[in-house]
Design a protein around this motif. Structure first.
Motif, PDB file in Angstrom:
ATOM      1  N   ILE A 120     -13.429 -31.830  35.969  1.00 44.68           N
ATOM      2  CA  ILE A 120     -13.350 -33.254  35.610  1.00 44.68           C
ATOM      3  C   ILE A 120     -12.811 -33.418  34.199  1.00 44.68           C
ATOM      4  N   THR A 121     -13.279 -32.593  33.288  1.00 48.48           N
ATOM      5  CA  THR A 121     -12.797 -32.660  31.901  1.00 48.48           C
ATOM      6  C   THR A 121     -11.308 -32.350  31.830  1.00 48.48           C
ATOM      7  N   ILE A 122     -10.870 -31.340  32.541  1.00 43.94           N
ATOM      8  CA  ILE A 122      -9.445 -30.968  32.539  1.00 43.94           C
ATOM      9  C   ILE A 122      -8.622 -32.048  33.247  1.00 43.94           C
ATOM     10  N   GLY A 123      -9.156 -32.619  34.311  1.00 42.93           N
ATOM     11  CA  GLY A 123      -8.478 -33.718  34.990  1.00 42.93           C
ATOM     12  C   GLY A 123      -8.234 -34.887  34.051  1.00 42.93           C
ATOM     13  N   MET A 124      -9.192 -35.159  33.191  1.00 40.44           N
ATOM     14  CA  MET A 124      -9.030 -36.243  32.212  1.00 40.44           C
ATOM     15  C   MET A 124      -7.923 -35.930  31.200  1.00 40.44           C
ATOM     16  N   VAL A 125      -7.740 -34.653  30.880  1.00 40.97           N
ATOM     17  CA  VAL A 125      -6.643 -34.259  29.984  1.00 40.97           C
ATOM     18  C   VAL A 125      -5.313 -34.658  30.619  1.00 40.97           C
ATOM     19  N   PHE A 126      -5.167 -34.387  31.917  1.00 40.15           N
ATOM     20  CA  PHE A 126      -3.906 -34.704  32.590  1.00 40.15           C
ATOM     21  C   PHE A 126      -3.753 -36.202  32.837  1.00 40.15           C
ATOM     22  N   SER A 127      -4.848 -36.889  33.048  1.00 35.40           N
ATOM     23  CA  SER A 127      -4.785 -38.337  33.183  1.00 35.40           C
ATOM     24  C   SER A 127      -4.337 -38.972  31.870  1.00 35.40           C
ATOM     25  N   THR A 128      -4.892 -38.511  30.776  1.00 32.74           N
ATOM     26  CA  THR A 128      -4.492 -38.992  29.450  1.00 32.74           C
ATOM     27  C   THR A 128      -3.035 -38.656  29.182  1.00 32.74           C
ATOM     28  N   MET A 129      -2.613 -37.463  29.582  1.00 37.66           N
ATOM     29  CA  MET A 129      -1.224 -37.050  29.407  1.00 37.66           C
ATOM     30  C   MET A 129      -0.283 -37.994  30.144  1.00 37.66           C
ATOM     31  N   TYR A 130      -0.671 -38.386  31.348  1.00 32.67           N
ATOM     32  CA  TYR A 130       0.157 -39.313  32.122  1.00 32.67           C
ATOM     33  C   TYR A 130       0.365 -40.599  31.334  1.00 32.67           C
ATOM     34  N   TYR A 131      -0.722 -41.192  30.866  1.00 30.41           N
ATOM     35  CA  TYR A 131      -0.623 -42.485  30.190  1.00 30.41           C
ATOM     36  C   TYR A 131      -0.020 -42.373  28.789  1.00 30.41           C
ATOM     37  N   ASP A 132      -0.453 -41.384  28.024  1.00 32.80           N
ATOM     38  CA  ASP A 132       0.011 -41.283  26.638  1.00 32.80           C
ATOM     39  C   ASP A 132       1.412 -40.707  26.507  1.00 32.80           C
ATOM     40  N   ALA A 133       1.718 -39.686  27.288  1.00 30.75           N
ATOM     41  CA  ALA A 133       3.007 -39.003  27.119  1.00 30.75           C
ATOM     42  C   ALA A 133       4.061 -39.494  28.113  1.00 30.75           C
ATOM     43  N   PHE A 134       3.782 -39.402  29.389  1.00 35.39           N
ATOM     44  CA  PHE A 134       4.777 -39.761  30.405  1.00 35.39           C
ATOM     45  C   PHE A 134       5.084 -41.263  30.357  1.00 35.39           C
ATOM     46  N   GLU A 135       4.042 -42.062  30.407  1.00 35.66           N
ATOM     47  CA  GLU A 135       4.239 -43.511  30.379  1.00 35.66           C
ATOM     48  C   GLU A 135       4.490 -43.999  28.953  1.00 35.66           C
ATOM     49  N   GLY A 136       3.697 -43.500  28.018  1.00 30.39           N
ATOM     50  CA  GLY A 136       3.777 -43.959  26.629  1.00 30.39           C
ATOM     51  C   GLY A 136       5.102 -43.664  25.939  1.00 30.39           C
ATOM     52  N   SER A 137       5.761 -42.598  26.337  1.00 34.64           N
ATOM     53  CA  SER A 137       7.051 -42.241  25.731  1.00 34.64           C
ATOM     54  C   SER A 137       8.201 -43.069  26.288  1.00 34.64           C
TER      55      SER A 137
END
Length: 134
Positions: free
Chosen positions: A58-75
């Motif tokens: 779950i903790t690692i899943g949250m890392v990838f969820s954050t990556m989606y929003y912050d990096a993929f979408e945010g960029s």
């Protein structure tokens, strides 16, 4: 009355061009280095998965969820991909979802790594394509 109309139309045209109307959208948008964005995501993902254990899924899943929003979408990469090919954007979202889902259900590391590699391949391909078309 006609000269006043022409002068008004001219002033309006100058104002519109001054704020960017009438120019291609790409001219107003700076070119982004999506390969660098992908490199940062890969680094974050590799770090998160280095010592992956299912009980921390779950903790690692949250890392990838954050990556989606912050990096993929945010960029802006998500929207850039969508502008070029909506199907590719949906495919990348699906790859993120598969990876996050596997982590959240505490899948074993080999399964998670398959989803991770599929995501990296997709992100690399998208960055390469955007580099060519932009």
């Amino acid at each position: 009355m006609l000269p006043v109309f022409r002068r008004g139309a001219f002033v309006l045209l100058v104002c519109l061009l001054g704020i960017g109307w009438g120019m291609p959208a790409e001219a107003a948008e700076p070119k982004k280095d999506y390969r660098a964005v992908v490199a940062q995501m890969v680094e974050r993902g590799e770090t998160a998965l280095a010592d992956y254990r299912p009980e921390e899924g779950i903790t690692i899943g949250m890392v990838f969820s954050t990556m989606y929003y912050d990096a993929f979408e945010g960029s802006g990469m998500e929207m850039a991909v969508a502008r070029e090919d909506e199907v590719s954007k949906v495919e990348l979202e699906s790859r993120f979802s598969n990876l996050i889902g596997a982590c959240m259900r505490s899948a074993e590391k080999p399964e998670v790594m398959v989803y991770w590699q599929e995501l990296v391949i997709g992100l690399d391909a998208a960055a390469g394509y955007l580099e060519k078309v932009r």
